[in-house]
Motif scaffolding. Structure first.
Motif, PDB file in Angstrom:
ATOM      1  N   SER A  56       0.842  -1.175   0.076  1.00 54.25           N
ATOM      2  CA  SER A  56       0.416  -0.060  -0.262  1.00 54.25           C
ATOM      3  C   SER A  56       0.819   0.856  -0.320  1.00 54.25           C
ATOM      4  N   ALA A  57       1.070   2.329  -1.102  1.00 56.36           N
ATOM      5  CA  ALA A  57       1.519   3.166  -1.375  1.00 56.36           C
ATOM      6  C   ALA A  57       1.096   4.611  -1.498  1.00 56.36           C
ATOM      7  N   ALA A  58       1.854   5.794  -0.787  1.00 52.98           N
ATOM      8  CA  ALA A  58       1.151   6.801  -1.529  1.00 52.98           C
ATOM      9  C   ALA A  58       0.830   7.104  -3.502  1.00 52.98           C
ATOM     10  N   ALA A  59      -0.009   7.524  -3.408  1.00 48.75           N
ATOM     11  CA  ALA A  59      -0.312   7.505  -5.348  1.00 48.75           C
ATOM     12  C   ALA A  59       1.059   8.282  -5.948  1.00 48.75           C
ATOM     13  N   SER A  60       1.472   9.641  -4.884  1.00 50.21           N
ATOM     14  CA  SER A  60       3.101   9.738  -5.495  1.00 50.21           C
ATOM     15  C   SER A  60       4.197   9.160  -5.667  1.00 50.21           C
ATOM     16  N   LEU A  61       3.784   8.170  -5.962  1.00 51.19           N
ATOM     17  CA  LEU A  61       5.039   7.119  -5.504  1.00 51.19           C
ATOM     18  C   LEU A  61       5.098   6.391  -6.804  1.00 51.19           C
ATOM     19  N   THR A  62       3.930   6.328  -7.894  1.00 50.06           N
ATOM     20  CA  THR A  62       3.149   5.417  -8.535  1.00 50.06           C
ATOM     21  C   THR A  62       4.732   5.370  -9.437  1.00 50.06           C
TER      22      THR A  62
ATOM     23  N   VAL B 232       8.442 -13.793  -6.908  1.00 48.76           N
ATOM     24  CA  VAL B 232       8.175 -13.180  -5.680  1.00 48.76           C
ATOM     25  C   VAL B 232       7.177 -11.382  -7.225  1.00 48.76           C
ATOM     26  N   THR B 233       5.881 -12.063  -6.717  1.00 51.57           N
ATOM     27  CA  THR B 233       5.347 -10.697  -7.093  1.00 51.57           C
ATOM     28  C   THR B 233       5.004  -9.410  -6.313  1.00 51.57           C
ATOM     29  N   LEU B 234       5.131  -8.267  -7.157  1.00 50.98           N
ATOM     30  CA  LEU B 234       5.293  -7.221  -6.260  1.00 50.98           C
ATOM     31  C   LEU B 234       2.518  -6.801  -6.812  1.00 50.98           C
ATOM     32  N   ALA B 235       2.216  -6.646  -5.568  1.00 48.86           N
ATOM     33  CA  ALA B 235       1.210  -5.778  -6.046  1.00 48.86           C
ATOM     34  C   ALA B 235       0.671  -4.427  -5.989  1.00 48.86           C
ATOM     35  N   PHE B 236       0.616  -3.764  -6.101  1.00 54.88           N
ATOM     36  CA  PHE B 236       1.035  -2.467  -5.280  1.00 54.88           C
ATOM     37  C   PHE B 236      -0.675  -1.133  -5.328  1.00 54.88           C
ATOM     38  N   ASN B 237      -0.961  -1.061  -4.547  1.00 54.32           N
ATOM     39  CA  ASN B 237      -2.331  -0.872  -4.117  1.00 54.32           C
ATOM     40  C   ASN B 237      -2.307   0.673  -3.546  1.00 54.32           C
ATOM     41  N   PHE B 238      -2.077   2.189  -4.897  1.00 54.18           N
ATOM     42  CA  PHE B 238      -1.564   2.751  -4.878  1.00 54.18           C
ATOM     43  C   PHE B 238      -3.296   3.748  -4.013  1.00 54.18           C
ATOM     44  N   GLY B 239      -2.072   5.204  -3.773  1.00 58.04           N
ATOM     45  CA  GLY B 239      -4.227   6.022  -2.686  1.00 58.04           C
ATOM     46  C   GLY B 239      -3.053   6.728  -2.091  1.00 58.04           C
ATOM     47  N   ALA B 240      -4.471   7.831  -1.665  1.00 62.38           N
ATOM     48  CA  ALA B 240      -3.939   8.005  -0.307  1.00 62.38           C
ATOM     49  C   ALA B 240      -3.587   7.885   0.773  1.00 62.38           C
TER      50      ALA B 240
ATOM     51  N   THR C  66       7.544  15.883  -7.571  1.00 64.74           N
ATOM     52  CA  THR C  66       7.941  14.770  -7.996  1.00 64.74           C
ATOM     53  C   THR C  66       6.428  14.483  -9.150  1.00 64.74           C
ATOM     54  N   ASP C  67       5.294  14.962  -8.657  1.00 58.71           N
ATOM     55  CA  ASP C  67       4.074  14.793  -9.418  1.00 58.71           C
ATOM     56  C   ASP C  67       4.275  15.343 -10.924  1.00 58.71           C
ATOM     57  N   ALA C  68       5.045  16.708 -10.528  1.00 63.24           N
ATOM     58  CA  ALA C  68       4.653  17.771 -11.555  1.00 63.24           C
ATOM     59  C   ALA C  68       5.916  17.639 -13.149  1.00 63.24           C
ATOM     60  N   LEU C  69       7.392  16.683 -12.207  1.00 60.22           N
ATOM     61  CA  LEU C  69       8.156  16.230 -13.563  1.00 60.22           C
ATOM     62  C   LEU C  69       7.593  14.881 -14.652  1.00 60.22           C
ATOM     63  N   THR C  70       6.663  14.994 -14.118  1.00 65.13           N
ATOM     64  CA  THR C  70       5.803  12.956 -14.610  1.00 65.13           C
ATOM     65  C   THR C  70       5.478  13.967 -15.624  1.00 65.13           C
ATOM     66  N   SER C  71       4.624  14.898 -15.524  1.00 68.87           N
ATOM     67  CA  SER C  71       3.879  15.592 -16.441  1.00 68.87           C
ATOM     68  C   SER C  71       4.207  16.540 -17.955  1.00 68.87           C
ATOM     69  N   GLU C  72       3.771  16.286 -18.813  1.00 62.63           N
ATOM     70  CA  GLU C  72       4.139  17.098 -20.024  1.00 62.63           C
ATOM     71  C   GLU C  72       3.262  18.689 -20.731  1.00 62.63           C
ATOM     72  N   LYS C  73       1.979  18.061 -19.183  1.00 60.89           N
ATOM     73  CA  LYS C  73       0.466  18.641 -20.077  1.00 60.89           C
ATOM     74  C   LYS C  73       0.474  19.649 -18.384  1.00 60.89           C
ATOM     75  N   ALA C  74       1.153  19.679 -17.633  1.00 61.48           N
ATOM     76  CA  ALA C  74       1.031  20.890 -16.551  1.00 61.48           C
ATOM     77  C   ALA C  74       2.663  21.239 -16.365  1.00 61.48           C
ATOM     78  N   LYS C  75       2.838  22.372 -15.653  1.00 61.64           N
ATOM     79  CA  LYS C  75       3.934  22.764 -15.627  1.00 61.64           C
ATOM     80  C   LYS C  75       4.198  23.621 -13.991  1.00 61.64           C
ATOM     81  N   ILE C  76       5.825  23.783 -13.209  1.00 63.20           N
ATOM     82  CA  ILE C  76       5.604  24.490 -12.574  1.00 63.20           C
ATOM     83  C   ILE C  76       5.535  25.864 -11.765  1.00 63.20           C
TER      84      ILE C  76
END
Length: 275
Positions: free
Chosen positions: A46-52, A69-77, A207-217
């Motif tokens: 279970s991991a914060a969404a910003s770590l996706t 070993v398989t990793l299954a992620f549960n992303f969210g707030a 880190t979220d902003a750096l993943t996007s090409e449609k939004a800027k800081i």
């Protein structure tokens, strides 16, 4: 006498043959068991969404090096994930975007205090649409008429939303912005609202902003205006795969894993910046 002796030798040879055959059979069984692969294990993280993005890359590296070993992620707030663990939802590890969510689980003895540590750090920024978003010199500019809707994570469950609320409260404009505020379930939804132009600005992690090409800081929020953004990681006591969970827990603290996190803009706890 000769006949009896011959009969004895025959029986002895037969017994030895049987014992030898049994020995070979047992050795074969032992070798088969030794070479038999262990049962496949699926770890739920279970991991914060910003770590996706970072964790998805780490998933590929880790699974390739750890067959079975398989990793299954549960992303969210982080707040929502904390509640899920409290309610008994299956989880082997928890990666939070705020210390308070981890501390709550430690207090309830759902995570061992000796098996949790601060892993990463981040920064809070304000993003705007990449195609013609408004210029912002300070948080006070969010109150201008040129800024319509502002997306923010639900402060009660989204750490980034809580950090934003603290910064806006310190700036004295939290109450004034309530009519403009659009609340989102996590930082990724804030980013999506901004990318699509449904809002004019949004609070996310760098880190979220750096993943996007449609939004800027448009603005980096002064770190002095909110508590340090720290990402703790902890082992869930109820894990049914404690050994494998602890191995992944250790791996996430390794140089190889930390290099991946750094590539996505994360920093080590206590560093001056997550840039």
């Amino acid at each position: 006498m000769v006949a009896l002796l011959s009969q004895f030798k025959f029986k002895k040879a037969a017994v030895l043959s049987i014992l030898l055959a049994l020995g070979v059979l047992l050795a074969a069984c032992g070798s088969a068991d030794k070479g038999k692969a262990s049962e496949p294990v699926e770890l739920t993280i279970s991991a914060a969404a910003s770590l996706t993005d970072a964790l998805q890359e780490i998933k590929g590296k880790y699974e390739a090096a750890h067959e079975g070993v398989t990793l299954a992620f549960n992303f969210g707030a982080s707040g929502a994930l904390q509640q899920q663990i409290e309610q008994g939802a299956p989880a082997d590890l928890f990666l939070s975007a705020a210390s308070k969510n981890m501390a709550a689980l430690v207090d309830k003895q759902l995570i061992d205090a000796n098996k949790q540590t601060n892993l990463l750090a981040n920064e809070l920024v304000v993003v705007v649409p990449a195609d013609g978003g408004s210029e912002l010199a300070s948080l006070n500019d969010l109150a201008k008429e040129t800024i319509g809707k502002i997306a923010i994570g639900i402060p009660e469950s989204v750490p980034a939303g809580n950090y934003a609320k603290e910064a806006l409260t310190k700036a004295g404009i939290w109450d004034a912005l309530q009519a403009k505020t659009v609340q989102a379930k996590d930082v990724r939804q804030v980013l999506q609202f901004t990318e699509t132009g449904n809002v004019d600005a949004g609070f996310v992690y760098r880190t979220d902003a750096l993943t996007s090409e449609k939004a800027k800081i448009a603005l980096t929020v002064d770190p002095a205006d909110y508590p340090p953004i720290v990402y703790p990681i902890g082992l869930v006591k109820a894990s049914k795969h404690a050994e494998e969970a602890e191995a992944f827990y250790s791996y996430l603290q390794s140089a190889e894993a930390l290099d991946v996190f750094k590539a996505y803009g994360f920093a080590a706890p206590g560093s001056a910046s997550a840039k």
